[in-house]
Design an enzyme around this catalytic site. Structure first.
Site, PDB file in Angstrom:
ATOM      1  N   LYS A   1       2.177  11.275   7.210  1.00 32.20           N
ATOM      2  CA  LYS A   1       1.360  10.986   8.393  1.00 32.20           C
ATOM      3  C   LYS A   1       1.793  11.739   9.658  1.00 32.20           C
ATOM      4  CE  LYS A   1      -1.283   7.194   6.764  1.00 32.20           C
ATOM      5  NZ  LYS A   1      -0.966   6.059   5.929  1.00 32.20           N
TER       6      LYS A   1
ATOM      7  N   ASP B   1       9.143   3.178   2.008  1.00 33.53           N
ATOM      8  CA  ASP B   1       7.939   3.934   2.353  1.00 33.53           C
ATOM      9  C   ASP B   1       7.707   3.766   3.846  1.00 33.53           C
ATOM     10  OD1 ASP B   1       5.405   4.837   2.915  1.00 33.53           O
ATOM     11  OD2 ASP B   1       4.460   3.949   1.142  1.00 33.53           O
TER      12      ASP B   1
ATOM     13  N   PHE C   1       0.857  -1.189   0.000  1.00 32.11           N
ATOM     14  CA  PHE C   1       0.000   0.000   0.000  1.00 32.11           C
ATOM     15  C   PHE C   1       0.888   1.233   0.000  1.00 32.11           C
ATOM     16  CE2 PHE C   1      -2.290   3.612   1.617  1.00 32.11           C
ATOM     17  CZ  PHE C   1      -3.440   3.572   0.851  1.00 32.11           C
TER      18      PHE C   1
HETATM   19  C1  LIG Z   1      -1.126   6.144   4.405  1.00 24.14           C
HETATM   20  C2  LIG Z   1      -0.042   5.602   3.576  1.00 24.14           C
HETATM   21  C3  LIG Z   1       0.270   6.185   2.327  1.00 24.14           C
HETATM   22  C4  LIG Z   1      -0.549   7.288   1.708  1.00 24.14           C
HETATM   23  O1  LIG Z   1      -0.623   8.451   2.476  1.00 24.14           O
HETATM   24  P1  LIG Z   1      -1.770   9.525   2.173  1.00 24.14           P
HETATM   25  O2  LIG Z   1      -1.433  10.682   3.085  1.00 24.14           O
HETATM   26  O3  LIG Z   1      -3.075   8.883   2.531  1.00 24.14           O
HETATM   27  O4  LIG Z   1      -1.693   9.878   0.739  1.00 24.14           O
HETATM   28  C5  LIG Z   1       1.339   5.662   1.631  1.00 24.14           C
HETATM   29  N1  LIG Z   1       2.052   4.635   2.109  1.00 24.14           N
HETATM   30  C6  LIG Z   1       1.784   4.054   3.302  1.00 24.14           C
HETATM   31  C7  LIG Z   1       2.630   2.923   3.782  1.00 24.14           C
HETATM   32  C8  LIG Z   1       0.715   4.503   4.068  1.00 24.14           C
HETATM   33  O5  LIG Z   1       0.414   3.900   5.217  1.00 24.14           O
END
Ligand SMILES: *Cc1c(COP(=O)(O)O)cnc(C)c1O
Length: 401
Positions: free
Chosen positions: A254, A225, A140
């Protein structure tokens, strides 16, 4: 208005792209939130780890309100007196050399992809039409058209084609598969240190170190990520610090905004970041003074309150207390720091949603991640007493499954 009236309003005027638990929150503080009828709940999601510092942390709120009285937006057409200090701090806590500020997580990932592709094209001798980024099954990384192009989740992907090419999928937690997938067109691998949305998939110890070694050996980029795992969630400031490595490119978001504001960034070495030149990438709001003030305060709170240590200790305590709940339906508890997944034995077609609804009735807000797993990821400021409060309510629900 009652909860059901707010929900009806959402349903009437808002697109139905989420299926929230039927709770309508109107106030929050620390690990607690209150609904419109005044009922108190403990927040066990922290908005997918965007509120590691706790709701309305006074130092972050103060930094935001102070900044709101000075200047909030300049655009990058001009410089502001906040951004540089913020990015310096961000580089220091991550061990990276330069940062490109954006707003949302998906934008940080998009930035990382553009950076990696341009670097590959200009410095690795990979033709522009040929470069491939390796990604993992059940990843994700966000919701843009390019990012969902390499999702293996049909819900995220279906109906959005034509898809962006240039991505190759391999199984997660499989170093051999990674080694085998590398060829002359490979730019690097984009991967989560722990797969959060896939159900808190914690890879084998040594996985990140193994990826680093293979990337070095083959001369390809390691792109991590850490949007969900970063900022002390797993018991270290970043999950890669558990294995003593560093990525070439890092995506953060985040909790960088302390739950107040969207703040994200892609970070890398000076050498890699130098492929960006004026006009080659940008964002109107990226690096704005309000975001920088909030991001700076969010980092200060993480460091000064030693939230990585707290996450490690409270996470171990939480897992120990969860382990004391006896239910034949609990299949496995997977955790690193305060990123905890409890997977259930369920029949085909069943999900943990009814369990989440029961938890909600008792005052515990937790959400399913992947049909069979409930995620517990409270703000890292949680105390042992607050964990006990939650366990008292989780226990009868789990035992009754
Ligand atoms: C939440 C998340 C994203 C995307 O972040 P947004 O602020 O919702 O665009 C990307 N990668 C990971 C691992 C995430 O948990």
């Amino acid at each position: 208005m009652k909860a059901k009236d707010y929900i009806r309003l959402d349903q009437t005027y808002g697109a139905h792209n989420y299926h929230p638990l039927p709770v309508v929150i109107s106030k929050a503080r620390g690990v607690w939130v209150w609904d419109v009828e005044g009922k108190k709940y403990i927040d066990m999601l922290s908005s997918y780890s965007a509120i590691n510092q706790g709701h309305l942390h006074p130092k972050i709120v103060k930094a935001a309100t102070d900044q709101m009285k000075r200047v909030t937006l300049t655009s990058r057409a001009f410089s502001n007196d906040r951004m540089g200090k913020f990015l310096k701090k961000l580089c220091e806590v991550s061990g990276m050399q330069m940062a490109l500020p954006m707003n949302t997580g998906a934008e940080a990932v998009e930035t990382a992809i553009k950076l990696a592709r341009r670097y590959a094209h200009e410095r690795m001798g990979i033709a522009e039409a040929e470069g491939e980024i390796i990604v993992c099954e059940n990843n994700f990384h966000g919701r843009t058209t390019t990012i969902i192009s390499f999702s293996s989740d049909p819900d995220s992907r279906k109906g959005y084609g034509p898809y962006t090419p240039g991505f190759v999928m391999i199984p997660y937690n499989d170093l051999e598969a990674f080694r085998k997938a590398i060829n002359k067109k490979t730019i690097g691998i984009l991967v989560e240190p722990i797969q959060g949305e896939a159900g808190i998939n914690v890879p084998s110890q040594g996985y990140l170190k193994g990826l680093r070694e293979i990337c070095d050996e083959k001369g390809v980029l390691l792109i991590l990520d850490e949007i969900q795992t970063g900022f002390a969630r797993t018991g270290k400031m970043f999950a890669y610090m558990h294995e003593g490595i560093k990525p070439d490119i890092l995506c953060v978001g985040k909790a960088l905004g302390g739950g107040l504001y969207p703040v994200s960034a892609a970070l890398s070495t000076r050498k890699i970041m130098s492929v960006f030149t004026p006009g080659s990438h940008g964002s109107t709001f990226g690096g704005n003074p309000l975001a920088a003030a909030i991001g700076s305060a969010s980092l200060d709170v993480l460091v000064k309150e030693k939230l990585a240590d707290r996450s490690r200790r409270r996470g171990a305590y939480f897992v120990k207390r969860l382990g004391g709940i006896k239910s034949p339906k609990i299949k496995e508890i997977r955790a690193k720091g305060l990123l905890i997944g409890v997977e259930f034995h369920l029949k085909p077609g069943e999900t943990v949603r009814p369990i989440c609804e029961k938890l909600m009735e008792k005052g515990v807000l937790a959400k399913d991640t992947h049909e069979k797993t409930i995620r517990f990821a409270p703000p890292l400021v949680i105390s042992e007493e607050e964990i006990d409060w939650a366990i008292e309510r989780i226990k009868p629900v789990f035992e009754g499954v």
